[in-house]
Scaffold this active site. Sequence first.
Site, short mmCIF file in Angstrom:
data_model
loop_
_atom_site.label_atom_id
_atom_site.label_comp_id
_atom_site.label_asym_id
_atom_site.label_seq_id
_atom_site.Cartn_x
_atom_site.Cartn_y
_atom_site.Cartn_z
N PHE A 167 0.72 -0.97 -0.10
CA PHE A 167 -0.06 -0.22 -0.07
C PHE A 167 1.29 1.57 -0.29
O PHE A 167 0.50 2.27 -0.89
CB PHE A 167 -0.73 0.09 1.02
CG PHE A 167 -1.72 1.54 1.79
CD1 PHE A 167 -2.30 2.01 0.51
CD2 PHE A 167 -1.42 1.66 2.63
CE1 PHE A 167 -2.94 3.20 0.81
CE2 PHE A 167 -2.12 3.06 3.45
CZ PHE A 167 -2.55 3.71 2.42
N THR A 203 2.76 -9.88 1.66
CA THR A 203 1.42 -8.77 1.18
C THR A 203 1.31 -7.82 0.67
O THR A 203 0.47 -6.87 0.30
CB THR A 203 1.23 -8.85 3.22
OG1 THR A 203 2.74 -7.58 3.39
CG2 THR A 203 1.16 -9.43 4.02
N GLY A 204 2.11 -7.75 -0.49
CA GLY A 204 2.08 -6.79 -1.66
C GLY A 204 1.70 -7.23 -2.84
O GLY A 204 0.88 -9.08 -3.12
N ASP A 245 12.46 -12.29 -2.47
CA ASP A 245 12.66 -12.09 -0.92
C ASP A 245 13.72 -11.36 -0.29
O ASP A 245 15.40 -12.22 -0.32
CB ASP A 245 12.69 -13.44 -0.31
CG ASP A 245 12.53 -13.08 1.33
OD1 ASP A 245 12.62 -11.80 2.16
OD2 ASP A 245 11.95 -14.65 2.11
N SER A 247 8.45 -4.96 4.99
CA SER A 247 7.15 -5.61 6.18
C SER A 247 5.74 -6.04 5.83
O SER A 247 5.07 -4.76 5.73
CB SER A 247 7.54 -4.76 7.49
OG SER A 247 7.14 -5.48 8.58
N ASN A 283 20.30 -6.62 4.54
CA ASN A 283 20.16 -6.33 3.51
C ASN A 283 20.11 -5.68 2.54
O ASN A 283 21.05 -5.26 1.79
CB ASN A 283 19.57 -8.05 2.81
CG ASN A 283 19.77 -9.41 3.13
OD1 ASN A 283 21.13 -9.04 3.63
ND2 ASN A 283 19.32 -10.21 3.74
N TYR A 288 6.42 -7.63 15.27
CA TYR A 288 5.81 -5.99 14.74
C TYR A 288 6.89 -4.96 15.39
O TYR A 288 7.78 -4.24 14.45
CB TYR A 288 4.49 -5.79 14.05
CG TYR A 288 4.53 -4.84 13.14
CD1 TYR A 288 4.74 -3.94 11.92
CD2 TYR A 288 4.20 -3.31 13.58
CE1 TYR A 288 4.91 -4.16 11.13
CE2 TYR A 288 4.19 -2.46 12.66
CZ TYR A 288 4.62 -2.78 12.24
OH TYR A 288 4.37 -1.07 10.28
N ARG A 293 -7.37 -4.11 8.19
CA ARG A 293 -7.44 -2.93 9.59
C ARG A 293 -8.89 -1.96 9.62
O ARG A 293 -9.47 -1.66 9.17
CB ARG A 293 -5.86 -1.64 8.80
CG ARG A 293 -4.92 -2.09 9.20
CD ARG A 293 -4.07 -0.69 8.25
NE ARG A 293 -3.35 -1.84 6.98
CZ ARG A 293 -2.17 -1.66 6.91
NH1 ARG A 293 -1.46 -0.55 7.95
NH2 ARG A 293 -2.24 -1.72 5.59
N1 UDP Z 1 -10.02 -1.44 15.14
C1 UDP Z 1 -11.77 -2.36 15.04
N2 UDP Z 1 -12.57 -3.14 14.35
C2 UDP Z 1 -12.20 -3.47 13.77
C3 UDP Z 1 -10.90 -3.31 13.55
C4 UDP Z 1 -10.33 -2.16 14.25
O1 UDP Z 1 -12.31 -1.37 15.69
O2 UDP Z 1 -12.84 -3.64 12.37
C5 UDP Z 1 -9.33 -1.15 16.19
C6 UDP Z 1 -8.12 -1.93 16.91
O3 UDP Z 1 -8.77 -2.40 18.21
C7 UDP Z 1 -7.85 -0.51 16.63
C8 UDP Z 1 -8.11 0.45 15.74
O4 UDP Z 1 -9.39 -0.34 15.43
O5 UDP Z 1 -7.65 0.03 18.23
C9 UDP Z 1 -7.25 0.57 15.04
O6 UDP Z 1 -6.60 -1.01 14.05
P1 UDP Z 1 -5.84 -1.03 12.97
O7 UDP Z 1 -5.94 -2.49 13.07
O8 UDP Z 1 -6.97 -0.16 11.70
O9 UDP Z 1 -4.74 -0.97 13.33
P2 UDP Z 1 -3.93 -0.21 14.44
O10 UDP Z 1 -3.65 0.70 15.19
O11 UDP Z 1 -3.98 -0.73 15.32
O12 UDP Z 1 -2.22 -0.83 14.62
#
Ligand code: UDP
Length: 318
Positions: free
Chosen positions: A14, A38-39, A59, A77, A101, A147, A188
Amino acid sequence: MSSKRALVTGGAGFLGSHLCDGLLGEGYSVVVVDSLLTGRHANLEHLRNEAAFEFIEKDICEPFDVGKVDYVFHFASPASPVDYTVHGIPTLRVGSLGTFNALEVALKYNSKYLVSSTSECYGDPLEHPQKETYWGNVNSIGPRSVYDEAKRFTESVTMAYHRYRKVDTRIVRIFNTYGPRMQLNDGRVVPNFMKQALRGEPLTVYGTGSQTRSFCYVSDEVDGFIRLAKSDEHLPVNIGNPNEFTILECARHVINVTGSKSRITYEPLPQDDPKQRCPDITKARQLLGWEPKINLETGLRMSLDYFRKTVAEESAKK
Ligand code: UDP
């Protein structure tokens, strides 16, 4: 920065793919190295016939050499909580071996170097908003550690190559970013809510939705990367939008922008989910003259066509 060649590891992702667009716009020729873990090819489809663009599937955890490059942008990543949980060991490998690398390429060709780090370095932060000087609050054995610790190690190796081998390095700490080319199913919050709202399904808020995040539209984010790339700052710089929202507010914005009739449901909060996150961008403002221009509602509107199209394509496949 014109007429030069840049390597982008993770360029099929992304952020990596948007960075490629930005670098081509700056007059660079670009070579992407990506394992496609993941790309996706789809993110680079529009560059297929671009003479200044080249793609290599590889890779980077194995040593590699793409010939002389003037700049190394190390963006490879998995980056969403779902992706790095599924691919925990590859995430640790690319943050460690992959970073060595990428730095070896920069060392060999005397290239400038910029690496993507993350607000996850701050963990579940006890300081708010987060300044670059904050050392963080990370659970080194929790589910997110694959991560968080990989990226903290990435920063450490990068500073070591800067100090011991004199590589001309930069570190960007990236906060939550959204926009076109996000994978619909990377878990996300923005793609999840967009997908759910456009399908008329309930939006799944984890916990009470009182946890906060600060969302940066991708074009603002890439502008920050390019400004940092042109600077001589070696210590980490936060690039993110300082407007903070609760996740519940984010859900309401998505419902509003999509015009959806979806309701909100509540699901359990994942372990170690940070309670709050917001960048202090004083350093980026002062050093780079950078600040984001696009607010959440505008950015969601700008992303709507992409998410509509992607949701439609996915439902056509079923
Ligand atoms: N979250 C949520 N519902 C979803 C996906 C994520 O409430 O369907 C919440 C998640 O628990 C976090 C925030 O949204 O508190 C952001 O999550 P994301 O996975 O986007 O990234 P993070 O900031 O946690 O790396």
